[in-house]
Motif scaffolding. Structure first.
Motif, PDB file in Angstrom:
ATOM      1  N   PHE A  86       1.012  -0.768  -0.169  1.00 49.01           N
ATOM      2  CA  PHE A  86      -0.126  -0.034   0.362  1.00 49.01           C
ATOM      3  C   PHE A  86       1.078   1.140   0.312  1.00 49.01           C
ATOM      4  N   THR A  87       1.758   1.224   0.071  1.00 55.07           N
ATOM      5  CA  THR A  87       3.056   2.464   0.375  1.00 55.07           C
ATOM      6  C   THR A  87       4.284   1.589  -0.758  1.00 55.07           C
ATOM      7  N   PRO A  88       4.899   2.116  -1.402  1.00 58.35           N
ATOM      8  CA  PRO A  88       6.057   1.520  -2.351  1.00 58.35           C
ATOM      9  C   PRO A  88       6.652   1.957  -0.938  1.00 58.35           C
ATOM     10  N   ILE A  89       7.465  -0.258  -1.003  1.00 56.20           N
ATOM     11  CA  ILE A  89       7.881  -0.376   0.018  1.00 56.20           C
ATOM     12  C   ILE A  89       9.372  -0.174  -0.373  1.00 56.20           C
ATOM     13  N   ARG A  90      10.109   0.709  -1.475  1.00 54.42           N
ATOM     14  CA  ARG A  90      11.429   0.789  -1.480  1.00 54.42           C
ATOM     15  C   ARG A  90      11.461   2.395  -0.688  1.00 54.42           C
ATOM     16  N   THR A  91      10.190   2.998  -0.407  1.00 52.92           N
ATOM     17  CA  THR A  91      10.673   4.038   0.149  1.00 52.92           C
ATOM     18  C   THR A  91      10.055   4.065   1.483  1.00 52.92           C
ATOM     19  N   LEU A  92       8.634   2.677   1.779  1.00 58.52           N
ATOM     20  CA  LEU A  92       9.170   1.989   3.203  1.00 58.52           C
ATOM     21  C   LEU A  92      10.447   2.112   3.357  1.00 58.52           C
ATOM     22  N   ALA A  93      10.559   1.353   3.203  1.00 55.55           N
ATOM     23  CA  ALA A  93      12.406   1.024   3.177  1.00 55.55           C
ATOM     24  C   ALA A  93      13.384   2.196   4.054  1.00 55.55           C
ATOM     25  N   SER A  94      13.372   2.945   3.115  1.00 55.79           N
ATOM     26  CA  SER A  94      14.382   3.951   3.069  1.00 55.79           C
ATOM     27  C   SER A  94      13.804   4.888   4.309  1.00 55.79           C
ATOM     28  N   SER A  95      12.563   5.303   4.611  1.00 54.61           N
ATOM     29  CA  SER A  95      11.608   5.661   5.814  1.00 54.61           C
ATOM     30  C   SER A  95      11.522   5.024   7.281  1.00 54.61           C
ATOM     31  N   LEU A  96      12.410   3.755   7.170  1.00 51.01           N
ATOM     32  CA  LEU A  96      11.971   2.888   8.488  1.00 51.01           C
ATOM     33  C   LEU A  96      12.507   3.506   9.764  1.00 51.01           C
ATOM     34  N   PRO A  97      13.580   4.222  10.311  1.00 50.40           N
ATOM     35  CA  PRO A  97      13.735   4.861  10.888  1.00 50.40           C
ATOM     36  C   PRO A  97      12.838   5.816  11.717  1.00 50.40           C
ATOM     37  N   THR A  98      11.941   6.309   9.966  1.00 46.81           N
ATOM     38  CA  THR A  98      10.811   7.673  10.926  1.00 46.81           C
ATOM     39  C   THR A  98       9.455   7.455  10.030  1.00 46.81           C
ATOM     40  N   LEU A  99       9.063   5.616  10.397  1.00 46.50           N
ATOM     41  CA  LEU A  99       8.090   5.803   9.506  1.00 46.50           C
ATOM     42  C   LEU A  99       6.788   6.402  10.059  1.00 46.50           C
TER      43      LEU A  99
END
Length: 468
Positions: free
Chosen positions: A172-185
């Motif tokens: 539901f959220t592009p997973i590459r974007t999600l992975a890069s923003s893990l510390p600040t989800l």
């Protein structure tokens, strides 16, 4: 407490007795291999699909915020809800077909609850040991060794659950974007990762067979879908009874009328829901066939033929039919009707999906003013035109109108719709005065011709109003 009150209290407490914990024993065999193959296929798809790219974007993405749903080369919009409805109908027909044919195949091999329970059990066996070791560990007092084993198990469970929750949100959220923003989800992404991880941890780690026995409704309505000619996991009581330990050769036992079942209870020990298949088909049976695998191994050891527990029909076991005889009866009218309906729906769904137009035109009439007089007695109607590009390439369109003699499009005739975008624009249609036309609504058509493919024209119908 009066005797009657004490008796009533005991009866009430027995209604809420704790469910005995099930410790499934590990098993190997052809059906276990099939089950693990399905676990690999489904989980490789689930965990890997969000990372697959297609034309520079995620191949499978449900972008709720932008109201775009990307499925490989398809771009779907909320207006395409009909496809979701068709998928649900297809899923229901497939469930009816396979259940009527061979029982709970979905539960035994493809259900997410089964897949994740298998994965969590695999972790449990590698941290706490097989069935007897886990029973002994749970019964033992707490110690440093027990704490280490339990912590390792739950740590691995939580890790797998978090990866599962992260992968779910990645649809539901592009997973590459999600992975890069893990510390600040963001708060919503973090909530759904933890929510789905908690559901996975609770369902596969703790509830397990309780989900299949009490929560899932499928076990309740499967009885309406199967009959005496459905292939189900069956125990051949005519061959297996009377049970008993075996100390003589098979031929001697058969001559004495002793059955092949040695009452080893291994079929109960490997069952993930803890039932005894020798008591007949039960709602709790998920059709995993673990009991078939372990029973076949026991039959090999005692030099008896396999198939004491096997896929068979109720009529087939009672009548001693061969597999061919059972299969002929399995393809009965109910199964053929479900199969025909499923095939017809699949073909209709595929044809509709492959013949879907690249552009959708929605015409919305201006309700404030149905019609007005302008210029030299001309009648003008105003519309709002919505152009929905279902492709990932820009569409350059030439607009026109037809349906009434002299009808003219006043708005600019050329428009470009960006890839996977929606363009809305006002449209005015004018019609010269014509005494031959009656007042009221007249059907007209708005066309959009693709400038790159001149033989491709999209059109939508609208109503043109003439005042009294």
């Amino acid at each position: 407490m009066p005797p009657d009150s004490a008796s009533a209290a005991r009866q009430v407490s027995s209604l809420y007795a704790a469910e005995a914990k099930v410790y499934p024993r590990s098993v190997s065999g052809r059906f276990t291999n099939w089950r693990w193959a399905m676990v690999w296929i489904t989980q490789l798809f689930f965990y890997g699909m969000p990372w697959l790219q297609w034309n520079g974007r995620q191949a499978l993405l449900f972008d709720l915020e932008a109201q775009r749903f990307y499925v490989l080369g398809l771009v779907l919009y909320p207006q395409d809800f009909i496809f979701l409805a068709a998928l649900l109908v297809l899923s229901a027909l497939a469930l009816f077909f396979f259940t009527a044919l061979a029982g709970r195949l979905w539960c035994g091999y493809s259900c997410p609850q089964t897949a994740y329970t298998e994965l969590f059990l695999w972790i449990e066996r590698h941290t706490e040991g097989d069935r007897q070791a886990r029973i002994k560990l749970d019964a033992a007092p707490w110690s440093a060794a027990k704490l280490v084993r339990k912590s390792a198990k739950h740590g691995a469970w939580i890790g797998l659950a978090l990866v599962t929750g992260f992968s779910f949100v990645g649809y539901f959220t592009p997973i590459r974007t999600l992975a890069s923003s893990l510390p600040t989800l963001g708060p919503w992404e973090l909530f759904w990762v933890l929510f789905y991880a908690g559901a996975t941890y609770g369902n596969a780690g703790w509830l397990r067979e309780q989900m299949c026995k009490y929560i899932c409704p499928y076990a309740r309505f499967q009885s309406a879908l199967i009959d005496a000619d459905s292939l189900i996991i069956s125990y051949d009581a005519r061959r297996g009874e009377p049970r008993g330990a075996r100390s003589k050769k098979s031929a001697e036992l058969l001559a004495q009328g002793t059955g092949d079942c040695i009452d080893c209870t291994l079929c109960v020990q490997v069952c993930p829901t803890g039932i005894d298949i020798r008591k007949g088909l039960q709602n709790e049976c998920i059709g995993c066939a673990a009991c078939i695998d372990v029973c076949d191994q026991v039959m090999d050891k005692i030099s008896a033929p396999r198939g004491l527990i096997r896929y068979a029909t109720e009529n087939g076991v009672a009548g001693g039919w061969t597999r061919a005889q059972m299969m002929r009866r399995a393809l009965r009218p109910r199964v053929l009707i479900y199969g025909s309906a499923l095939a017809a729906m699949l073909m209709a769904f595929g044809w509709t999906l492959t013949h879907r137009q690249d552009l959708v035109i929605d015409v919305i009439k201006d309700r404030n003013t149905l019609a007005r007089q302008v210029g030299d007695g001309e009648t003008e109607n105003v519309y709002r035109l919505q152009l929905i590009n279902r492709t990932e390439r820009p569409l350059r369109l030439t607009l026109s109108a037809s349906g009434l003699p002299g009808l003219q499009l006043q708005t600019v005739g050329t428009v470009t719709v960006p890839p996977a975008a929606i363009v809305a624009l006002p449209v005015q249609l004018r019609l010269p005065h014509s005494p031959a036309l009656a007042s009221g609504a007249h059907e007209v058509r708005l066309q959009a011709r693709n400038q790159e493919q001149l033989n491709t024209t999209f059109e939508a119908k609208a109503s043109f109003y003439l005042p009294h």
